[in-house]
Scaffold this motif. Structure first.
Motif, PDB file in Angstrom:
ATOM      1  N   CYS A   1      -1.850   2.149  -5.368  1.00  0.00           N
ATOM      2  CA  CYS A   1      -0.972   1.303  -4.533  1.00  0.00           C
ATOM      3  C   CYS A   1      -0.273   0.236  -5.383  1.00  0.00           C
TER       4      CYS A   1
ATOM      5  N   CYS B   1      -7.808  -1.039  -0.531  1.00  0.00           N
ATOM      6  CA  CYS B   1      -7.682  -0.328   0.749  1.00  0.00           C
ATOM      7  C   CYS B   1      -8.415   1.008   0.732  1.00  0.00           C
TER       8      CYS B   1
ATOM      9  N   CYS C   1      -7.327   0.837  -5.351  1.00  0.00           N
ATOM     10  CA  CYS C   1      -6.866  -0.292  -4.536  1.00  0.00           C
ATOM     11  C   CYS C   1      -7.977  -0.691  -3.554  1.00  0.00           C
TER      12      CYS C   1
ATOM     13  N   HIS D   1       0.825  -1.217   0.000  1.00  0.00           N
ATOM     14  CA  HIS D   1       0.000   0.000   0.000  1.00  0.00           C
ATOM     15  C   HIS D   1       0.854   1.260   0.000  1.00  0.00           C
TER      16      HIS D   1
END
Ligand SMILES: [Zn+2]
Length: 326
Positions: free
Chosen positions: A186, A181, A179, A169
């Motif tokens: 990332c 997340c 991503c 990340h």
């Protein structure tokens, strides 16, 4: 205090989205017995906990009972060793912060340690696998995500909040691909499973040659790997480009860490030379000059779930013993 005999077994639990595997592991790292169930069938954490306890109890009772079992270790994505909790997991059915180790300890009356999968994998590799005898190394696990953990001077470096090693990340392309997340660009979005599939789609759009990849409805990294073995040029180019991204990302990581080796685990690492040769070439082109040619790329030869279970057992041996009945 005089103690008669020592407890010679622990329970190792490996949790992934597909499956929860449970093993009884003895003091020499032998896996005595295992069982498993489907994690995703239990989207409510209370139900999951009940099923997990049932499986542990049944397995232990069928294999010598609780008298010889010292503690439990859990290997889980998004696990935090410092808080013994699963924290906001993007790849598991549950949301928020789940203090799973405390919940399980209260149900079983045994000490429970918990760590994220990269941390447990690193313990497994250091004790039983490719990182045996190494004091400074990094694990890079490539599957649905890109996980990592690194050891410094013989111990895992966890960071102030327990989140060290999240190279997956770190920003690779500003405002790049979405991503899992929540952030954009990332490294994980370029080299883990979905990233590889996107690389394949990009290459098919850029080039006009025929490819077996064009005939498949649902592409997976595994299928692309098989096409590489058949000599499919666009499939080979997919892993070549993925390797380029990976090598670039890891060169920055290794320039900071100066590891003896990077140990690759996870399903994507099975692509072997198709991924790792281009990755290593790019890595060497970009790494800090004084450690150029010195960092080994090693592919783990332990089976994934076995290693994770063994890593969880190492965690279990390290936790302070606890019993409701003492
Ligand atoms: Zn991310």
């Amino acid at each position: 205090m005089i103690q008669n005999g020592i407890k010679t077994r622990v329970v190792g639990v490996d949790i992934s989205l597909e499956r929860t595997s449970i093993g009884i592991v003895d003091i020499r790292g032998e896996i005595i017995a295992t069982c498993y169930f489907t994690t995703a069938n239990h989207p409510v954490i209370g139900d999951y906990l009940a099923v997990l306890c049932e499986h542990i109890q049944q397995l232990v009772e069928q294999n010598g009972g609780f008298e010889s079992v010292r503690s439990v270790g859990i290997c889980v994505p998004s696990g935090n060793f410092r808080t013994s909790s699963i924290e906001n997991p993007p790849n598991l059915p549950w949301k928020g912060v789940i203090p799973l180790a405390a919940m399980l300890r209260d149900r079983l009356g045994l000490a429970v340690a918990l760590a994220n999968d990269a941390h447990a994998k690193a313990l497994g590799e250091q004790t039983f696998g490719a990182a045996h005898g190494m004091r400074d190394f990094a694990i890079v696990s490539i599957g649905h995500g890109l996980g990592s953990c690194f050891f410094s001077n013989g111990v895992p470096h966890l960071g102030y909040d327990g989140f060290a090693g999240e190279v997956g990340h770190t920003c690779f392309v500003p405002n790049g691909r979405q991503c899992g997340c929540g952030k954009k660009g990332c490294l994980e979005a370029y080299v883990a499973a979905n990233g590889i599939i996107q690389n394949a789609k990009d290459i098919m759009a850029e080039r006009s040659e025929p490819s077996k990849m064009r005939e498949v409805e649902v592409l997976t990294p595994h299928i692309i790997h098989e096409f590489c073995e058949m000599g499919d040029e666009l499939a080979i180019e997919t892993y070549r480009r993925t390797g380029y991204y990976l090598g670039l990302g890891l060169a920055g990581y290794a320039s900071i860490l100066n590891p003896e080796a990077i140990v690759f685990t996870g399903g994507i690492a099975q692509a072997g030379k198709w991924l790792l040769e281009p990755a290593n070439q790019t890595f060497e082109e970009h790494i800090f000059h004084n450690i150029q040619g010195r960092v080994k790329f090693v592919v783990s030869n332990l089976e994934n779930r076995t290693r994770n279970m063994l890593g969880a057992s190492v965690l279990a041996w390290d936790v302070k013993e606890y019993s409701l009945f003492k």
